[in-house]
Design an enzyme around this catalytic site. Structure first.
Site, PDB file in Angstrom:
ATOM      1  N   TYR A 120       5.640  -7.750   4.003  1.00  0.00           N
ATOM      2  CA  TYR A 120       5.286  -8.971   3.293  1.00  0.00           C
ATOM      3  C   TYR A 120       5.969  -9.053   1.940  1.00  0.00           C
ATOM      4  CZ  TYR A 120       2.642 -12.662   1.108  1.00  0.00           C
ATOM      5  OH  TYR A 120       2.297 -13.830   0.469  1.00  0.00           O
ATOM      6  N   TRP A 122       7.978 -12.075  -1.095  1.00  0.00           N
ATOM      7  CA  TRP A 122       8.698 -13.322  -1.353  1.00  0.00           C
ATOM      8  C   TRP A 122      10.209 -13.166  -1.308  1.00  0.00           C
ATOM      9  CZ3 TRP A 122       7.833 -18.333  -3.938  1.00  0.00           C
ATOM     10  CH2 TRP A 122       6.598 -18.877  -3.602  1.00  0.00           C
TER      11      TRP A 122
END
Ligand SMILES: Nc1nc2c(c(=O)[nH]1)N[C@H]1C(S)=C(S)[C@@H](COP(=O)(O)OP(=O)(O)OC[C@H]3O[C@@H](n4cnc5c(=O)[nH]c(N)nc54)[C@H](O)[C@@H]3O)O[C@H]1N2
Ligand SMILES: Nc1nc2c(c(=O)[nH]1)N[C@H]1C(S)=C(S)[C@@H](COP(=O)(O)OP(=O)(O)OC[C@H]3O[C@@H](n4cnc5c(=O)[nH]c(N)nc54)[C@H](O)[C@@H]3O)O[C@H]1N2
Ligand SMILES: [Mo]
Length: 772
Positions: A120, A122
């Site tokens: 996970y 960005w």
């Protein structure tokens, strides 16, 4: 780094187009310095852009592949030394040989279900070099798959509750009420958790025009009334001219129930809307009136719970019934215990007001939390890296990472299913920072000690990289070419290269291509394309769609030369919720009943006490008490995106004595003998960190705030639960799910004590490369 030959390093001042999650921009070299200027069309650019110049060549960057000494000498296996060991610099060939060998070993001995590639995070803007997409494609095409994660830290609870009760998150958040509608139509905006413009600075993939502040200004000038409901006054900008209702954290559902009670008892609720567009209201009203549990949820009850005066709650209900009312709710409210409830209750309150689907009215989840929402959507697709096929069925709700690694084989609940945690041997992370995003970092350290091998691709020495066994140095976007874009922005940006790679850093794609070759699967991973080939391939998807619509398009060469392509945008049509309102028979909502579910038979059938069949106020478990008398709001930082470029100029300049700044009310400071600028120790039973105190009346008394993103910096990494000397709030937050339904992250809120720190101030070492 001595041999950098930056393109344009001749200092000719040529500005080249580029993009980031926090804005489109242009950059070039002048007098040996990287100069970054916002895109000229951006009305309200973000200061986060100015993290780039200092970050590009900062010592925190990773220069060479590194292998942890213990792993190199003793081989894979659980190891307490992760995060405490030295690193050994190795040549690329050796690092890739070792890693390919280990990936092959785990695949052959345990299968791909022993690999966690949730990864996970960005990553960076750029449709092709997006690291998380790269690692997923690699694991699928080369190893047959991996144990994945579902949902996000952003919206763990809402992503699961919304489809049960109104529809998937995207149409409720991204294609619903736009800023254009608010400027024109909204009479009252009830903003739960605010719409801080520091948050809408950011959109995954990029944003070329920050319109939130000017839109709120225009709406307020037209007469729209903004009411901010939350613990922090500065969650709405001055321009919104908002009234501020201070609310006890975690009690918004009670406030909305108090409003609902007023609506019912004063017959202000829209019974026709409830009858035509909703199911289950008849099972909810008795709860509101107290017929099911003996407690009427009247304004007086709500006030006692949430701290907002009863007459204000009742009046707010009347005002909301008398105008075009929009309820906005920050992501933050559901990133906490029972986070499903405020989201569901907001859907129901907007239904009782009969406002769903009206221009500028209803409920827009997460509006203003991020720059994707309140925008029109692009009318053409934007290319992204195909992910290949994952043959492994196992997954975790994303915030259950420590549980996964600490409890192999054990059961967990999720959205009506009972599942089991896989048995993970190897964890592969690229484009995320669990030591930023996860809660209870002492526990996360223990979790990472349990695996055989932790592999991290990183641009810089994050704490995650420091806990890895194999660390591979990656380029920043400035060091490669890419295409920037998001489906809620009308500019596709040709991201030109501004600098040579730092040290021996390579693109994630190049690293994965070489690993794939070692594992005999190069063609499957690359499809015979190099990076340029992929950029052209991804661009073509958008260009062809535009051509099919009859729009003027640019060839790839023209696009690259022009630096950007203007995309056609969709109509501002209110999406599926407006369509449902206009034609409920033919445009049902994608819920089980096709209507808004005030009561959900499905959720009720799961039998979860912590998420019953209709919105319910469930008191917070982790509430302030004698030892931990204060709430901590651990929200998003204004000076960076998460932990990214914490070592950049905007971020560093906001710190004091090198520490992250925490804020508290002057009364709470006085009670503790804390003065402006003092270093404080923030602590609870899980951990402790240092931060610099700032006194502010923008916080309600009893609430302190410390943004996320300061890199975890253990005073003594050899300890199991060291003090973080820099100010990472996740040493304090709790690692528990929102409920058995969604199992979302609850990192936004916790409780703690704060005291003045009087010891010798430990040095900050978070940005110094580890010993090796
Ligand atoms: N207490 C608390 N915790 C929270 C939150 C909260 O409100 N409170 N918020 C949560 C939320 S909403 C989120 S989304 C998460 C965010 O958590 P993350 O998304 O994990 O945070 P980032 O700092 O963006 O991590 C991205 C990492 O990718 C690296 N990176 C960037 N570009 C590249 C690249 O090209 N290649 C490689 N290999 N790496 C790259 C960056 O250096 C950085 O370390 O945090 C969550 N954590
Ligand atoms: N500059 C910047 N912008 C960002 C990010 C970033 O890292 N930096 N991250 C982006 C990401 S990934 C996401 S998901 C979004 C997150 O968006 P959000 O989750 O909405 O953002 P936060 O800043 O964490 O929280 C917003 C506010 O909610 C309030 N709040 C907290 N608890 C409660 C409560 O119980 N009730 C009420 N009424 N209010 C409460 C707090 O005062 C807090 O300041 O932000 C995005 N925007
Ligand atoms: Mo997020």
């Amino acid at each position: 780094m001595s041999d950098v030959k930056e393109p344009g390093r001749a200092d000719d001042g040529t500005m080249r187009p580029h993009s980031s999650h926090w804005g489109a921009f242009r950059a070039g070299w002048r007098n040996g310095t990287l100069v970054v200027e916002p895109h000229p069309a951006d009305p309200d650019p973000s200061p986060i852009l100015q993290n780039f110049p200092q970050a590009l060549r900062h010592r925190a960057r990773i220069a060479t592949p590194m292998v942890r000494r213990g792993w190199l000498e003793r081989g894979p296996g659980p190891d307490r030394m992760r995060g405490r060991d030295e690193f050994v610099s190795v040549p690329w060939d050796k690092a890739l040989d070792l890693l390919a060998g280990e990936l092959g070993r785990v695949r052959d001995a345990h299968g791909p279900a022993a690999i966690f590639g949730g990864s996970y995070g960005w990553s960076s803007a750029g449709r092709f070099h997006h690291a998380q997409s790269q690692v997923h494609r690699f694991l699928n095409t080369v190893l047959g798959g991996y144990v994945r994660s579902v949902n996000s830290y952003s919206a763990g609870a809402s992503a699961v509750i919304l489809p049960h009760v109104i529809g998937p998150m995207d149409p409720v958040a991204k294609r619903n009420v736009t800023w254009e509608q608010i400027v024109e139509h909204t009479g009252l905006c009830l903003s739960f958790g605010g719409m801080a413009v520091k948050n809408s600075a950011v959109a995954s993939g990029g944003v070329s025009k920050h319109i939130e502040r000017p839109s709120m200004k225009a709406a307020a000038e037209r007469g729209c009334r903004f009411v901010l409901i939350g613990p922090l006054k500065d969650d709405l900008p001055e321009e919104a001219r908002a009234e501020w209702l201070q609310i006890q954290p975690g009690t918004d559902t009670a406030l909305m129930l108090g409003m609902a009670h007023t609506l019912v008892t004063e017959r202000l609720h829209d019974t026709a809307f409830l009858a035509q567009f909703c199911v289950g209201y008849e099972k909810f009203e008795p709860y509101v009136l107290g017929q099911t549990d003996g407690q009427p949820k009247d304004a007086a009850w709500a006030s006692a719970v949430c701290g907002v005066p009863a007459n204000i709650i009742a009046q707010l209900a009347r005002d909301a019934a008398g105008t075009r009312t929009l309820i906005s709710m920050a992501h933050s409210l559901q990133r906490s215990e029972h986070g499903e409830q405020p989201v569901w209750m907001a859907v129901v309150l907007a239904a009782m007001l009969g406002q769903h689907g009206l221009p500028g009215g209803g409920f827009n989840y997460a509006l203003g939390s991020i720059a994707h929402y309140g925008k029109r959507n692009a009318a053409v697709p934007i290319g992204s890296l195909p992910q290949g096929r994952n043959t492994v069925p196992d997954f975790i709700p994303v915030a259950r990472i420590s549980d996964l690694l600490l409890k192999p084989g054990q059961p967990f609940d999720y959205n009506g299913q009972e599942r089991r945690y896989a048995d993970i041997k190897l964890v592969y992370w690229a484009g995320g920072n669990p030591f930023h995003h996860h809660q209870d970092l002492a526990r996360l350290r223990r979790a990472f000690q349990a695996v055989d091998t932790l592999v991290v691709h990183e641009t810089a020495w994050t704490a995650t990289a420091r806990h890895a066994d194999i660390v591979l140095p990656c380029t920043m976007t400035l060091e490669r070419e890419d295409i920037g874009g998001s489906s809620q922005d009308d500019l596709l940006v040709a991201m030109h290269r501004l600098a040579e790679p730092y040290g021996l850093a390579r693109d994630d794609f190049a690293i994965f291509a070489d690993l794939a070759a070692r594992l005999g699967k190069e063609e499957a991973f690359t499809e015979g394309r190099d990076a340029q080939g992929w950029l052209r391939h991804l661009y073509e998807k958008t260009r062809a769609a535009m051509e099919a619509r009859g729009d003027k398009t640019l060839s790839f060469e023209e696009f690259w030369e022009a630096g950007e392509l203007k995309l056609p945008m969709d109509e501002d049509d209110g999406g599926i919720i407006r369509a449902f309102r206009n034609d409920p028979e033919n445009e049902p909502l994608p819920t089980p009943s096709g209507k808004i579910e005030v009561f959900s038979e499905t959720i009720d059938g799961f039998g979860y006490a912590d998420c019953p069949g209709h919105p319910t106020f469930i008191p917070y478990g982790d509430v302030p008490n004698g030892e931990k008398p204060l709430w901590l709001v651990a929200n998003q930082p204004a000076t960076r995106l998460h932990s990214q470029l914490d070592f950049g100029g905007t971020s560093e300049n906001s710190k004091r004595r090198g520490r992250e700044v925490m804020r508290l009310h002057p009364a709470d400071a006085a009670a503790r003998g804390i003065a402006e600028g003092d270093i404080v120790r923030m602590f609870n039973e899980r951990g402790a960190c240092l931060a610099a105190a700032s006194l502010s009346e923008a916080l309600m008394p009893g609430v302190v705030q410390l943004a996320t993103g300061a890199w975890y910096d253990p005073a003594d990494p050899a300890e199991d639960n060291p003090l973080c000397v820099h100010g990472n709030p996740n040493v304090l937050t709790r690692d528990v799910g929102t409920s058995r339904l969604a199992q979302g992250c609850t990192g936004q809120l916790t409780t703690l004590q704060v005291e003045k720190f009087t010891g010798n101030l430990p040095p900050i070492r978070a940005w110094d490369p580890p010993a090796g």
